[in-house]
Design a protein around this motif. Structure first.
Motif, PDB file in Angstrom:
ATOM      1  N   LEU A 197      10.409  -5.507  -7.200  1.00 52.06           N
ATOM      2  CA  LEU A 197       9.460  -4.457  -6.811  1.00 52.06           C
ATOM      3  C   LEU A 197       8.043  -4.951  -7.095  1.00 52.06           C
ATOM      4  N   ASP A 240       2.563   3.902 -15.095  1.00 54.70           N
ATOM      5  CA  ASP A 240       4.001   4.173 -14.959  1.00 54.70           C
ATOM      6  C   ASP A 240       4.619   3.319 -13.857  1.00 54.70           C
ATOM      7  N   MET A 241       3.864   3.101 -12.793  1.00 53.24           N
ATOM      8  CA  MET A 241       4.404   2.312 -11.690  1.00 53.24           C
ATOM      9  C   MET A 241       4.498   0.847 -12.095  1.00 53.24           C
ATOM     10  N   ILE A 293       7.702  -0.120 -13.912  1.00 51.99           N
ATOM     11  CA  ILE A 293       8.975  -0.369 -13.207  1.00 51.99           C
ATOM     12  C   ILE A 293       8.842  -1.526 -12.199  1.00 51.99           C
ATOM     13  N   PRO A 327       8.306  -3.208  -1.786  1.00 52.77           N
ATOM     14  CA  PRO A 327       6.908  -2.860  -2.036  1.00 52.77           C
ATOM     15  C   PRO A 327       6.742  -1.444  -2.569  1.00 52.77           C
ATOM     16  N   VAL A 328       5.744  -1.228  -3.400  1.00 54.25           N
ATOM     17  CA  VAL A 328       5.301   0.139  -3.668  1.00 54.25           C
ATOM     18  C   VAL A 328       3.782   0.119  -3.733  1.00 54.25           C
ATOM     19  N   MET A 329       3.169   1.157  -3.176  1.00 53.50           N
ATOM     20  CA  MET A 329       1.732   1.321  -3.191  1.00 53.50           C
ATOM     21  C   MET A 329       1.428   2.549  -4.047  1.00 53.50           C
ATOM     22  N   ALA A 330       0.511   2.442  -4.998  1.00 53.94           N
ATOM     23  CA  ALA A 330       0.150   3.590  -5.833  1.00 53.94           C
ATOM     24  C   ALA A 330      -1.191   3.300  -6.459  1.00 53.94           C
ATOM     25  N   HIS A 331      -2.088   4.275  -6.421  1.00 50.98           N
ATOM     26  CA  HIS A 331      -3.417   4.044  -6.990  1.00 50.98           C
ATOM     27  C   HIS A 331      -3.914   5.190  -7.864  1.00 50.98           C
ATOM     28  N   ALA A 332      -3.155   6.291  -7.983  1.00 54.82           N
ATOM     29  CA  ALA A 332      -3.622   7.408  -8.819  1.00 54.82           C
ATOM     30  C   ALA A 332      -3.720   6.964 -10.278  1.00 54.82           C
ATOM     31  N   ASP A 375     -13.581   0.991  -3.895  1.00 51.83           N
ATOM     32  CA  ASP A 375     -14.547   2.023  -4.255  1.00 51.83           C
ATOM     33  C   ASP A 375     -14.349   2.313  -5.741  1.00 51.83           C
ATOM     34  N   PRO A 376     -15.233   3.105  -6.339  1.00 57.85           N
ATOM     35  CA  PRO A 376     -15.154   3.251  -7.798  1.00 57.85           C
ATOM     36  C   PRO A 376     -13.805   3.789  -8.270  1.00 57.85           C
ATOM     37  N   TYR A 377     -13.180   4.688  -7.506  1.00 53.07           N
ATOM     38  CA  TYR A 377     -11.880   5.208  -7.911  1.00 53.07           C
ATOM     39  C   TYR A 377     -10.852   4.079  -8.003  1.00 53.07           C
ATOM     40  N   GLU A 426      -3.343   8.629 -12.765  1.00 56.35           N
ATOM     41  CA  GLU A 426      -2.277   9.293 -13.513  1.00 56.35           C
ATOM     42  C   GLU A 426      -0.963   8.524 -13.479  1.00 56.35           C
ATOM     43  N   GLU A 427      -0.787   7.634 -12.505  1.00 55.56           N
ATOM     44  CA  GLU A 427       0.539   7.025 -12.375  1.00 55.56           C
ATOM     45  C   GLU A 427       0.573   5.503 -12.334  1.00 55.56           C
TER      46      GLU A 427
END
Lengths: 267, 267, 267
Positions: free
Chosen positions: C16, C51-52, C55, C40-45, C67-69, C47-48
């Motif tokens: 993964l 955690d992503m 795994i 594949p996994v895509m995640a940018h929050a 961008d800043p986020y 909060e997570e």
């Protein structure tokens, strides 16, 4: 059930489906709806989601690349949809992968009226309490007793629940359908599940909104999409050409193709 | 007008086009520019948009999946573009669908110098005051008197206005061109209008920046794109294969193809 | 080095890969990983992301539409990856084009343990101090002395550095490999470099994590991707069909194909 007539109705009414979806599949989901004969719109600004829902006939929410801004977008859009009687389809991508995603899915299910919940077997297993392991957004074998847990969840929540995979289970809490169409290539491209969620949006948009209508629309949407996938797989040389041919097939598929190839069993 | 020479110039100069576009078409717009022979860059961070404009030769703004962050990005980028004399192309996707989008489009038009405004007939009808109904981002039949309203708007604002559809209208306020190239498949895929906006960016980038130059560049860009679409449609089996063949055609098309197939009428 | 065995290992372990990537290539990068046999996994929050990472077996960061986020997302994710020993691959898209991007890249390199840095020759030239001009995200000819600067940077930073282009240079600070596979079509589509970065993520995920292992995994990833590109180019009619065939080829390519066609020189 005559599934082909649902496809005919979608093409005739060309419903506008408002999608708040993930960054991976925005293009694919829009093209899928267009190819099939429905009309897509993507919008997530807090300032406009309620206005967009007001002109749409279904709202499709996909948690694939969630962040706090989008969580609020979905909150506002689903609130407006409930107020206006616009059906809401929820795709809890990655529920079980991180607490953030699981919570976001559960919160929408608890605070809003969701008409259809569609995920892979792992995600639906987590949400309905059947168990199941989710690695990233790929489904591992769902826990046993998935159909039972889905029925209970659907009955308690008053919604249609669909778990897609090699075989797809769809239930409204009373009856379970087992759908056997589809092709393994679907798992080799990203976004086939997410696109299917958008397609369910188009089909429930042309339903009468009753529990029976939503159930049949969901079964029809999954069947149409999966029959198109079977047609696309014939002659495909890999995931790239399959993806191209899937859009062609979604455009070419006729109600007669759907009825001739549908493999639906009442459980 | 010799349209083919514009394509030759784009390929020779390979202008960098800075796009702030929607989430649905980022990939397609970038690939369209690359296939044609221009150079794309996507950037929306407030911290860098002015710096990116400074190395770009055109700025293409697309309101397709607007949110407040991106509205500010466009504000900052267009301000820098105006200061530096970099031409700005605006695509008001969904203007008329929600007040938020309409206001965002109008505000850019009022506070910035936009060189080219391109939308479908519904969007342009709303913005120029000709009327027209916009459902989602699909154009319904534009109101009557569209060409008149476009001419007035172009003259008053000192910009080029293009409304694309089955036939495309382009005007600088003095003369109206009616363009007849293109293929119905273009409406069956998402992002063909948005990609065209990016292409207009590449063509105005190699113009002399005068009103006449901007007008001719816009007519040439639309004609090249639509001739490529006609070439792509030959042999396509549906929207999926059309999309693939369109990128191939944008790469293969020659100035001679454009001149041989251009169907442009002075209104 | 036997490169084919690396591909076999990726397919067997199906690692993964957590991607925080740009808006242009999210779909392509996910499909590339799936086609090759990784997950594949895509995640940018915020909060997570930790955690992503927990795994995932590799983290791939791409600065393409920062961008800043997202900068904070990458900060949090790479911090978690370092704590857990998950390898991090960094793609400094557009470093040198704007100060914002250059600083973001340098800051990650200074504050985090990055295992592999991959960019085009212009970007790597800027970061390693070899010079090089970057226009948008296109590489111009990199400054001279690129290999020397890369070796110094790799040795000082304890990481693998790869600069891809017509020929690809890869070094761990001790030895430089020159890779000659690939096809010019790769430069005619967007996201081929970004997809390659994701692929490097999949290969380092199945390495032993030593410097030697990371170096060999990076060489193998680039070689596999470029051999697939050569296979895809046979029969392609342009960038559109090349892109489709590339996904097909990434799925069809065997370890034997890789070993038979690999062109790797030790510098």
């Amino acid at each position: 059930m005559q599934m082909g007539q649902w496809l005919a109705r979608v093409r005739e009414e060309r419903p506008l489906v408002h999608n708040i979806t993930n960054l991976v599949v925005t293009n694919v989901a829009a093209n899928t709806l267009l190819a099939l004969g429905a009309s897509p719109v993507m919008a997530h600004a807090h300032e406009e989601v309620a206005d967009m829902v007001a002109i749409a006939r279904a709202l499709a929410l996909n948690l694939g690349t969630l962040d706090p801004y989008v969580v609020t977008s979905m909150d506002l859009a689903s609130e407006a949809a409930n107020r206006r009687g616009v059906p809401v389809v929820l795709d809890p991508v990655g529920a079980g992968a991180t607490p953030y995603r699981t919570r976001a899915a559960m919160r929408l299910l608890e605070t809003r009226n969701i008409q259809v919940l569609r995920g892979n077997q792992g995600e639906i297993g987590v949400i309905t309490g059947a168990g199941g392991e989710v690695a990233g957004v790929d489904a591992k074998a769902a826990g046993t007793g998935l159909a039972d847990a889905m029925m209970r969840f659907a009955r308690d929540g008053g919604l249609v629940v669909a778990a897609t995979g090699e075989r797809d289970l769809v239930t409204d809490g009373e009856v379970v359908y087992e759908l056997e169409n589809g092709h393994p290539w679907e798992a080799a491209i990203t976004g086939s599940g997410c696109s299917l969620t958008a397609v369910i949006g188009a089909f429930v948009a042309v339903s009468d909104g009753t529990k029976g209508g939503l159930l049949e629309a969901t079964v029809a949407a999954i069947t149409c999409f999966n029959v198109a996938a079977e047609m696309a797989a014939e002659g495909a040389s890999g995931p790239g050409s399959f993806q191209v041919r899937l859009l062609d097939a979604l455009h070419a598929i006729t109600p007669g193709d759907v009825d001739a190839r549908a493999r639906i069993r009442k459980g």
